[in-house]
Design an enzyme around this catalytic site. Structure first.
Site, PDB file in Angstrom:
ATOM      1  N   ASN A 398      54.534  64.130  19.791  1.00  0.00           N
ATOM      2  CA  ASN A 398      55.225  63.806  18.547  1.00  0.00           C
ATOM      3  C   ASN A 398      56.566  64.541  18.502  1.00  0.00           C
ATOM      4  OD1 ASN A 398      55.308  62.832  15.639  1.00  0.00           O
ATOM      5  ND2 ASN A 398      55.431  65.044  15.321  1.00  0.00           N
ATOM      6  N   GLU A 399      57.616  63.791  18.225  1.00  0.00           N
ATOM      7  CA  GLU A 399      58.944  64.371  18.052  1.00  0.00           C
ATOM      8  C   GLU A 399      59.331  65.259  19.241  1.00  0.00           C
ATOM      9  OE1 GLU A 399      58.918  66.207  14.193  1.00  0.00           O
ATOM     10  OE2 GLU A 399      58.780  64.296  13.146  1.00  0.00           O
ATOM     11  N   ASN A 400      59.120  64.712  20.430  1.00  0.00           N
ATOM     12  CA  ASN A 400      59.413  65.482  21.646  1.00  0.00           C
ATOM     13  C   ASN A 400      60.898  65.526  21.969  1.00  0.00           C
ATOM     14  OD1 ASN A 400      56.504  63.921  22.315  1.00  0.00           O
ATOM     15  ND2 ASN A 400      56.550  66.133  22.606  1.00  0.00           N
TER      16      ASN A 400
END
Length: 797
Positions: A398-400
């Site tokens: 997530n949200e890398n």
């Protein structure tokens, strides 16, 4: 297999120890330097209260648990195990002073075999045959572990999921997976079994009986076999089922696979539930389940609750999942980590499709140990939850794209590692797809992608939702929109919510950008300039859901998040350290948004007068007031003080509230509203009513706080503060920040992260409350706000 939950007879100390002997020293030596252990029940979280303390950061460090176990394994040559359903974030397990096992990761299950050390014995006689167990949990900040500490949630510490004492025979089942393929006419399945047999040779013969039963308990397959023990996972049976009862959100049919291993004193039974279904995310198209298009109507869940942090009991988890289903959802993203087995079991039973993910959340990409943890947690999640028919997506992260934890940043390196995770996922389970959210430079690697679309909150305005959803859809092979919504303070209502329609420039995108969650700086946005009212959130939901009804190409969405939750990165929230985007509060109290979702999604008849919990509404005496009703019925009749204000037909595209709105005159003082929901035949199928005071006096700025105390039925005392202007008129829109305090015997019931359990809080419509446990004595409560005199009230126990 014999399993028992270890919930009682635990002691806890929040401290680092010089060594495991300090966990046991007080039993031998009565000295001043012994630790102050306190009794606790499991599940238990270090941060049940301090995560919401407005004045100090939540504790990150070591916490130790100790207990004495009576162990009596009935299996000849059997193994004794401690099974952890999840513990944060790094765990060491000791039998007396000896380390017998460790685990890194706060969310996947793990098992520690304590057999050998228990059999060695040599424990102090004053334990009278009981086995001393000490467990160290540690949530100290560590850049080389996941998730990142810049994540928008707390990295809790403690034994916050159940711990089980497990007895198994010398040969037992470690994993049993039922891997299936299905159509409407036929289902095929293979049963994969991995044995647990330390010290047992390969030529040991294993006898097995396998039975598969359908939803009604009827046997659909059975077999017996005997073979030499094996290593790794092995297919022990394959079978077919004609005309299978398919699993779906409307019909969550579950089959049962029961494997009996061994015989006599070494006999053990292992049971798993599974389901038959198939699904597809069509390229550039919608989602299909069992051959039919299904719009995914979803939300998100964190394992977080008022007063306990991550230590939610089974009853709490079941209550939450039932609330989600009753809202009408058919899909949930479990953010941002592997969640309790209980939650997944509820998804199977209730009919909630699932996206579950590993906690590679923000921060960047670390070294060898970091990457190993990512792969280990992905492997554990798939192996431990593979049988759940509810799961359709394995989340890789997530949200890398969020840089934070390392001095180096290399998008190609992140891409390469994302590809490794994607390939590992398909190797472990080729029946499900991979997914990520918000990392544009990796969206071509995984199977399903969600871009960041926050139209009307972090960027843009909500009428842009359809356009930017279409942009996201066109730019992605397989599209799914997860995370949208708005922070909203329970009990805060406004007649004209701030929308940003005039101030915020359109056409600049709808993606959240770094820093947008802050309440200062950056581009104009509703999250910074808005009123954080329930009214605005309901209007946004109404717009989004109305739009989704006319998007035949849409796979679905998931609102963020079902429940308010604690976070270390939002100290300036109306309740500090609380993400307030929930449709229910942190203690399951429903906000108005819950009913808006129900009006679109629920099949059970429902009706809700907006603001039903308000006991004061305000306006001019000669001013008509807008009354909105949310319902899923064909029509609604509104009664105002016993007189019909007319019938409105529900038309989904008639925004707002699907046409169920009235402009009515209210009398000064007490008013009573009744909403009657009728079906197509005119029969009343649901009813809602509310009584409130209509205030017509205008007010100026707050000049005074008034504090009252009232004892309620359970013995607690309810403190309520109200703001008044210099003329003594109630300020029905005041949002000043107030601070409750207490001196004396009693205890302020705060740090709960709710509007009834926070000592530092912004007023909602001119008021706030909190509770006190008087503890049988006298106390003085206080409340103050900047620029206003402190108000006091005495409490008598």
């Amino acid at each position: 297999m014999i399993t028992s939950r270890l919930t009682r007879n635990w002691e806890y100390v929040q401290s680092s120890l010089g060594g495991p002997w300090e966990a046991w020293r007080k039993d031998k030596l009565n000295n001043h330097y012994n630790l102050a252990w306190s009794e606790v029940e499991l599940p238990h979280c270090f941060n049940g209260l301090d995560a919401m303390d407005p004045d100090v950061p939540y504790y990150q460090g070591q916490g130790w648990y100790r207990t004495l176990l009576e162990i009596d394994n009935p299996y000849p040559g059997g193994r004794t195990l401690l099974h952890f359903e999840g513990a944060g974030q790094r765990t060491d397990v000791y039998v007396y002073e000896d380390l017998v096992g460790s685990h890194v990761g706060g969310y996947d299950e793990f098992t520690i075999d304590i057999t050998d050390r228990v059999q060695q014995g040599n424990f102090p006689t004053y334990y009278k045959g009981k086995i001393p167990i000490a467990i160290k949990c540690d949530n100290t900040r560590n850049l080389e572990t996941i998730p990142s500490d810049v994540s928008d949630f707390n990295l809790y510490g403690g034994l916050y999921r159940y711990v089980n004492l497990v007895y198994v025979p010398k040969v037992s089942v470690e994993t049993l997976h039922v891997v299936s393929m299905a159509t409407a006419e036929r289902a095929e399945a293979a049963v994969h079994v991995k044995l647990y047999r330390p010290g047992v040779s390969d030529d040991n013969q294993v006898r097995m009986q396998l039975q598969v039963r359908d939803v009604a308990g009827r046997q659909v397959y059975a077999t017996e076999l005997e073979r030499a023990a094996w290593a790794g996972s092995h297919v022990v049976a394959e079978f077919q089922v004609e005309q299978p009862q398919l699993w779906s959100p409307d019909t969550p049919n579950l089959y049962t696979c029961e494997l009996t291993l061994g015989e006599g004193a070494g006999k053990t039974v292992h049971t798993e539930r599974f389901g038959f279904r198939w699904f597809a995310f069509e390229r550039k198209g919608p989602f299909y389940l069992n051959g039919e298009r299904l719009l995914l109507r979803g939300t998100h869940r964190h394992e977080d609750h008022a007063g306990v942090g991550a230590a939610m009991t089974e009853a709490m988890i079941k209550q939450e999942m039932k609330l989600i289903k009753d809202m009408g959802a058919n899909f949930i993203r479990l953010g941002h980590y592997q969640q309790s087995r209980i939650a997944l079991e509820q998804c199977d039973e209730l009919g909630l499709l699932v996206w579950e993910e590993i906690p590679w959340c923000r921060g960047g990409l670390g070294g060898e140990g970091y990457r190993k943890q990512c792969k280990d947690m992905l492997t554990a999640m798939i192996e431990q939850h593979r049988n759940h028919p509810s799961i359709i997506l394995w989340g890789m992260g997530n949200e890398n794209d969020w840089e934070a934890d390392f001095s180096h940043w290399d998008e190609n390196e992140i891409r390469d590692f994302m590809r490794e995770l994607h390939e590992l996922s398909h190797k472990l389970d080729d029946t499900r797809l991979t997914a990520i959210r918000r990392c544009e430079f990796c969206k071509d690697i995984i199977d399903v992608y969600s871009p960041s679309i926050w139209a009307g909150w972090y960027r843009g305005v909500y009428p842009e939702y359809e356009a930017y959803t279409r942009v996201g859809f066109e730019g992605t092979e397989r599209f799914l929109h997860v995370e949208w919504g708005a922070d909203n303070v329970a009990g805060r209502h406004v007649s004209k919510p701030y929308t940003g329609f005039e101030e915020i420039q359109r056409g600049q995108g709808a993606d959240e950008r770094d820093g947008d969650y802050l309440l200062t700086g950056g581009d104009p946005r509703v999250s910074m300039l808005g009123d954080w009212s329930e009214t605005y959130f309901c209007d946004m939901i109404d717009w989004y859901l109305r739009a989704q009804e006319k998007m035949p190409w849409l796979t679905g969405t998931a609102q963020w998040s079902f429940k308010d939750f604690s976070t270390p990165v939002r100290p300036d929230s109306p309740i500090p350290y609380l993400n307030m985007k929930g449709v229910v509060e942190r203690d399951f109290t429903k906000k108005e948004a819950y009913y808006v979702f129900q009006s679109y999604w629920s099949k059970a008849p429902m009706v809700r007068i907006y603001g039903g919990g308000m006991d004061v509404r305000a306006g001019r005496a000669d001013e008509a007031q807008l009354i909105r009703v949310y319902a899923n019925s064909a029509s609604v009749e509104l009664m105002v003080n016993g007189v019909s204000a007319g019938v409105r037909e529900r038309r989904v595209q008639d925004y707002p509230s699907a046409g169920l709105r009235w402009s009515v005159g209210l009398q000064r003082g007490v008013n009573h509203l009744v909403a009657l929901a009728r079906d197509e035949q005119g029969v009343v199928v649901a009813q809602d009513e509310t009584t409130f005071h209509y205030q017509t006096e205008a007010w100026e700025l707050p000049a005074e706080l008034r504090l009252t105390a009232q004892t309620v039925a359970d013995g607690r005392v309810r403190l309520e503060v109200k703001a008044y202007d210099k003329h003594g008129v109630f300020c029905a829109d005041s949002a000043v920040r107030v601070h409750f305090g207490l001196a004396g015997v009693g205890r302020l019931l705060d740090n709960l992260g709710t509007v009834r359990g926070s000592r530092n809080i912004e007023l909602a419509n001119g008021r706030a409350c909190i509770y006190v446990d008087p503890l049988g004595g006298r106390s003085v409560a206080s409340v103050y706000a900047e620029g206003l005199d402190t108000a006091f009230v005495e409490i008598k126990g």
